[in-house]
Design a protein around this motif. Structure first.
Motif: not given
Length: 285
Positions: A155-156, A179-180, A188-190, A196-197
């Motif tokens: 997906k990444d 994450i840190a 974090a993914d969201e 990224r967008e």
């Protein structure tokens, strides 16, 4: 060949007026081009098959994963821009004709124009393919090193289509920073996807800004070349290189300000834009 340099000379108001006409036409194209690129990337992302990519991530070397994505046609972007490049070239030719006070229309059937269009499209696809491959390779390598779940990594990769390598590295750093900071992996993914967008929209605008100016400048040059072939220019007619002339102009490009060559010949640095976000133009001296 002798080139005239006028580093300290301030361009005339007339030259700046000609340049403004180029900018006006390129700006008309820019938003539509950016939208076309984003639509194209969205379609390419939709074509990427997650399960196939995830399976290869688990079973095959990284290069095979990238080969699969290449086979799925997801690397090169910008292939849908040809009609807008033609539109921009036509607009550029009209500005050139207006400056000359001539009623003349560019002939897009001539070999010279067709060669320019083919070369412009070829360079665009080649450049975007190379940068897209670098971004995907960076994303894939990082995900494998971190032991990311193959489906999530797939997906990444899918969501990274259209980014440059620096953008991909920035996305990786953003996720690592979150994450840190103790942010959950899901959150974090969201947040990383939103970032990224944002970068994808930035790249689309950069390509659109560069290619729209490329198209308008190219149309002007092609019209001049056709007039040269018809003997319509007086002997000694020159064209002049102009920068945007502001604080964003690099020292390298500022050194080209005022350079002149005969119409029908090439500048030693090529034709503008010479790189992404270049705002140089050429006008008749």
């Amino acid at each position: 060949m002798t080139f005239a340099f006028h580093k300290a000379r301030k361009p005339s108001r007339r030259a700046r007026a000609k340049q403004k006409a180029v900018f006006v036409e390129s700006e008309k194209l820019e938003q539509g081009m950016a939208r076309t690129i984003l639509d194209e990337v969205k379609a390419l992302q939709g074509e990427a098959k997650l399960k196939d990519i995830a399976r290869l991530i688990s079973e095959a070397p990284p290069e095979q994963v990238l080969e699969l994505m290449n086979e799925q046609g997801v690397l090169g972007i910008g292939t849908s821009l040809e009609p807008q490049l033609v539109q921009g070239a036509s607009a550029g030719a009209k500005t050139a004709a207006a400056e000359l006070g001539k009623v003349v229309v560019i002939d897009m059937r001539r070999p010279g124009f067709q060669s320019w269009l083919s070369t412009t499209m070829g360079n665009l696809v080649k450049d975007t393919t190379g940068t897209s491959m670098d971004a995907l390779r960076t994303t894939l390598t990082d995900g494998i090193q971190r032991g990311r779940n193959p489906l999530k990594l797939a997906k990444d990769l899918k969501q990274s289509i259209g980014l440059t390598d620096p953008h991909a590295k920035a996305v990786i750093r953003r996720r690592a920073d979150l994450i840190a900071q103790g942010v959950s992996e899901a959150r974090a993914d969201e947040l990383t996807e939103r970032y990224r967008e944002k970068l994808l929209k930035l790249r689309a605008r950069t390509i659109a800004r560069t290619e729209s100016l490329q198209a308008v400048n190219g149309g002007r040059e092609q019209l001049w070349q056709q007039l040269v072939e018809e003997g319509a220019f007086e002997e000694g007619q020159e064209k002049e290189w102009l920068t945007a002339g502001d604080e964003r102009t690099s020292e390298e490009h500022a050194a080209w300000e005022g350079m002149k060559v005969p119409v029908g010949e090439d500048f030693p640095q090529g034709a503008p834009p010479t790189r992404p976000n270049c705002r140089c133009t050429v006008v008749l001296a």
